[in-house]
Design a protein around this motif. Structure first.
Motif, PDB file in Angstrom:
ATOM      1  N   LEU A  97      77.414  31.171  10.932  1.00 34.37           N
ATOM      2  CA  LEU A  97      78.649  31.902  10.656  1.00 34.37           C
ATOM      3  C   LEU A  97      79.372  32.220  11.963  1.00 34.37           C
ATOM      4  O   LEU A  97      78.823  32.915  12.820  1.00 34.37           O
ATOM      5  CB  LEU A  97      78.352  33.203   9.911  1.00 34.37           C
ATOM      6  CG  LEU A  97      77.757  33.077   8.509  1.00 34.37           C
ATOM      7  CD1 LEU A  97      77.578  34.453   7.889  1.00 34.37           C
ATOM      8  CD2 LEU A  97      78.624  32.199   7.614  1.00 34.37           C
ATOM      9  N   PRO A  98      80.588  31.760  12.137  1.00 32.94           N
ATOM     10  CA  PRO A  98      81.340  32.073  13.356  1.00 32.94           C
ATOM     11  C   PRO A  98      81.669  33.558  13.433  1.00 32.94           C
ATOM     12  O   PRO A  98      81.625  34.282  12.427  1.00 32.94           O
ATOM     13  CB  PRO A  98      82.609  31.227  13.216  1.00 32.94           C
ATOM     14  CG  PRO A  98      82.744  30.967  11.758  1.00 32.94           C
ATOM     15  CD  PRO A  98      81.352  30.896  11.211  1.00 32.94           C
ATOM     16  N   LYS A  99      82.014  34.014  14.619  1.00 37.18           N
ATOM     17  CA  LYS A  99      82.243  35.437  14.858  1.00 37.18           C
ATOM     18  C   LYS A  99      83.305  36.046  13.941  1.00 37.18           C
ATOM     19  O   LYS A  99      83.108  37.165  13.435  1.00 37.18           O
ATOM     20  CB  LYS A  99      82.625  35.660  16.329  1.00 37.18           C
ATOM     21  CG  LYS A  99      82.714  37.127  16.720  1.00 37.18           C
ATOM     22  CD  LYS A  99      82.941  37.292  18.212  1.00 37.18           C
ATOM     23  CE  LYS A  99      82.990  38.763  18.608  1.00 37.18           C
ATOM     24  NZ  LYS A  99      83.183  38.931  20.074  1.00 37.18           N
ATOM     25  N   PRO A 100      84.446  35.375  13.680  1.00 38.60           N
ATOM     26  CA  PRO A 100      85.439  35.974  12.777  1.00 38.60           C
ATOM     27  C   PRO A 100      84.889  36.228  11.378  1.00 38.60           C
ATOM     28  O   PRO A 100      85.234  37.230  10.745  1.00 38.60           O
ATOM     29  CB  PRO A 100      86.564  34.928  12.761  1.00 38.60           C
ATOM     30  CG  PRO A 100      86.421  34.193  14.047  1.00 38.60           C
ATOM     31  CD  PRO A 100      84.954  34.126  14.301  1.00 38.60           C
ATOM     32  N   VAL A 101      84.022  35.331  10.893  1.00 35.60           N
ATOM     33  CA  VAL A 101      83.433  35.518   9.566  1.00 35.60           C
ATOM     34  C   VAL A 101      82.477  36.706   9.583  1.00 35.60           C
ATOM     35  O   VAL A 101      82.477  37.540   8.667  1.00 35.60           O
ATOM     36  CB  VAL A 101      82.696  34.240   9.114  1.00 35.60           C
ATOM     37  CG1 VAL A 101      81.995  34.480   7.772  1.00 35.60           C
ATOM     38  CG2 VAL A 101      83.670  33.080   8.985  1.00 35.60           C
ATOM     39  N   ARG A 102      81.667  36.810  10.632  1.00 38.04           N
ATOM     40  CA  ARG A 102      80.745  37.937  10.738  1.00 38.04           C
ATOM     41  C   ARG A 102      81.505  39.249  10.858  1.00 38.04           C
ATOM     42  O   ARG A 102      81.075  40.281  10.325  1.00 38.04           O
ATOM     43  CB  ARG A 102      79.811  37.761  11.943  1.00 38.04           C
ATOM     44  CG  ARG A 102      78.957  36.501  11.884  1.00 38.04           C
ATOM     45  CD  ARG A 102      77.777  36.580  12.850  1.00 38.04           C
ATOM     46  NE  ARG A 102      78.154  36.856  14.216  1.00 38.04           N
ATOM     47  CZ  ARG A 102      78.479  35.927  15.118  1.00 38.04           C
ATOM     48  NH1 ARG A 102      78.499  34.642  14.772  1.00 38.04           N
ATOM     49  NH2 ARG A 102      78.798  36.255  16.354  1.00 38.04           N
ATOM     50  N   LYS A 103      82.631  39.228  11.540  1.00 40.19           N
ATOM     51  CA  LYS A 103      83.462  40.425  11.648  1.00 40.19           C
ATOM     52  C   LYS A 103      83.994  40.830  10.278  1.00 40.19           C
ATOM     53  O   LYS A 103      84.042  42.020   9.936  1.00 40.19           O
ATOM     54  CB  LYS A 103      84.627  40.161  12.607  1.00 40.19           C
ATOM     55  CG  LYS A 103      85.591  41.334  12.773  1.00 40.19           C
ATOM     56  CD  LYS A 103      84.917  42.548  13.379  1.00 40.19           C
ATOM     57  CE  LYS A 103      85.923  43.655  13.642  1.00 40.19           C
ATOM     58  NZ  LYS A 103      85.276  44.888  14.167  1.00 40.19           N
ATOM     59  N   GLY A 104      84.371  39.836   9.478  1.00 40.55           N
ATOM     60  CA  GLY A 104      84.846  40.121   8.129  1.00 40.55           C
ATOM     61  C   GLY A 104      83.753  40.729   7.270  1.00 40.55           C
ATOM     62  O   GLY A 104      84.012  41.657   6.483  1.00 40.55           O
ATOM     63  N   VAL A 105      82.524  40.229   7.407  1.00 38.04           N
ATOM     64  CA  VAL A 105      81.388  40.788   6.663  1.00 38.04           C
ATOM     65  C   VAL A 105      81.167  42.243   7.073  1.00 38.04           C
ATOM     66  O   VAL A 105      80.984  43.129   6.229  1.00 38.04           O
ATOM     67  CB  VAL A 105      80.116  39.957   6.909  1.00 38.04           C
ATOM     68  CG1 VAL A 105      78.902  40.658   6.303  1.00 38.04           C
ATOM     69  CG2 VAL A 105      80.264  38.561   6.317  1.00 38.04           C
ATOM     70  N   THR A 106      81.195  42.505   8.383  1.00 35.93           N
ATOM     71  CA  THR A 106      81.007  43.871   8.877  1.00 35.93           C
ATOM     72  C   THR A 106      82.090  44.803   8.343  1.00 35.93           C
ATOM     73  O   THR A 106      81.805  45.918   7.889  1.00 35.93           O
ATOM     74  CB  THR A 106      81.029  43.890  10.417  1.00 35.93           C
ATOM     75  OG1 THR A 106      79.966  43.081  10.922  1.00 35.93           O
ATOM     76  CG2 THR A 106      80.870  45.311  10.947  1.00 35.93           C
ATOM     77  N   ASN A 107      83.332  44.362   8.389  1.00 37.00           N
ATOM     78  CA  ASN A 107      84.439  45.184   7.891  1.00 37.00           C
ATOM     79  C   ASN A 107      84.291  45.483   6.408  1.00 37.00           C
ATOM     80  O   ASN A 107      84.536  46.613   5.951  1.00 37.00           O
ATOM     81  CB  ASN A 107      85.774  44.477   8.139  1.00 37.00           C
ATOM     82  CG  ASN A 107      86.170  44.468   9.603  1.00 37.00           C
ATOM     83  OD1 ASN A 107      85.673  45.251  10.408  1.00 37.00           O
ATOM     84  ND2 ASN A 107      87.071  43.566   9.961  1.00 37.00           N
TER      85      ASN A 107
END
Length: 269
Positions: A97-107
């Motif tokens: 999972l690229p960083k933008p996707v992981r950021k979306g999961v965190t949000n």
């Protein structure tokens, strides 16, 4: 069969948004020290350790820890699990999972965690925090596309971080003895009770969504998948690595930092 499969996929996607208990129970304390490349095991012999600590004048690290021997064994178990299983799994997670996707999961996780925050802020009598979290939940669930984007933060509405353990602290409950939980790590009697409360709330949330979608079977499997993703996402954001502080007193240092941080957390509520 097809409708059932679609339901399972929908539930799994929704539970990616359900808050972590965490450990999981709260924001993980920042206990990171620069790696030195020197790896040393944590001592399991309390008497020699105490002698060494007195000679090194490290008594300021003392924390009420009547289960010291047991906690050190659990600490070592967690270190082995982390090195053999957790970190390799995290590496796969961050690679896939690229960083933008992981950021979306965190949000998204943080967004639905606002429900927990609203409840605990209410129990703490913090009206301003209740309103702030409600506005965040409303804005991020709509304009932020179910919380994938944290538009509330962009608009200056900062996230409130609190949990059941914090509520118990505000109500006057002391931390009690220090304890190391298997897999979860540093904690205390109070924080362990708070973790149980957060877990109960998560269980209610999960079953509520199951009932809405009419899912009768596969709940355990879906819940396990959701918990795994939450755990990997949380661990990927914590740079701490066991036995790489270069200190033979790593256990004492982690215990001190965690306990001190939790005291400050309660004072800020």
């Amino acid at each position: 069969m097809m409708n059932t499969t679609i339901k399972y996929v929908m539930v799994l996607c929704l539970f990616l948004l359900i808050p972590s208990c965490a450990t999981i129970k709260k924001e993980a304390p920042d206990m990171t020290l620069p790696p030195t490349g020197f790896m040393t095991p944590v001592s399991h012999a309390p008497t020699p350790t105490n002698i060494m600590r007195k000679e090194a004048d490290l008594e300021f690290l003392d924390v009420y820890d009547p289960w010291d021997a047991m906690n050190r064994n659990i600490y070592s178990f967690n270190a082995q699990f982390d090195r053999a299983i957790y970190i390799p799994a995290v590496n796969i997670y961050t690679t896939v999972l690229p960083k933008p996707v992981r950021k979306g999961v965190t949000n998204a996780v943080n967004n639905l965690n606002e429900v927990n925050v609203i409840l605990n802020s209410s129990l703490q009598g913090r009206g301003e925090k209740v309103l702030r979290s409600f506005y965040r939940l409303l804005l991020n669930s709509t304009f932020g596309i179910l919380g994938i984007m944290d538009v509330a933060d962009d608009w200056g509405i900062k996230r409130v971080v609190t949990s059941t353990a914090d509520t118990l602290g505000v109500w006057g409950m002391g931390p009690g003895p220090y304890v190391v939980l298997p897999l979860f790590g540093p904690s205390s009697v109070r924080d362990s009770a708070g973790l149980a409360g957060d877990s109960a709330l998560l269980w209610v949330q999960m079953n509520y969504v199951y009932d809405i979608l009419g899912v009768k079977e596969g709940r355990t499997l879906i819940g396990a998948g959701e918990a795994t993703i939450r755990g990997l996402n949380l661990r990927s954001k914590v740079p701490f690595r066991y036995y790489q502080t270069g200190s033979p007193f790593e256990y004492d240092l982690v215990r001190f930092l965690y306990s001190t941080k939790r005291e400050l957390d309660i004072e800020k509520q």
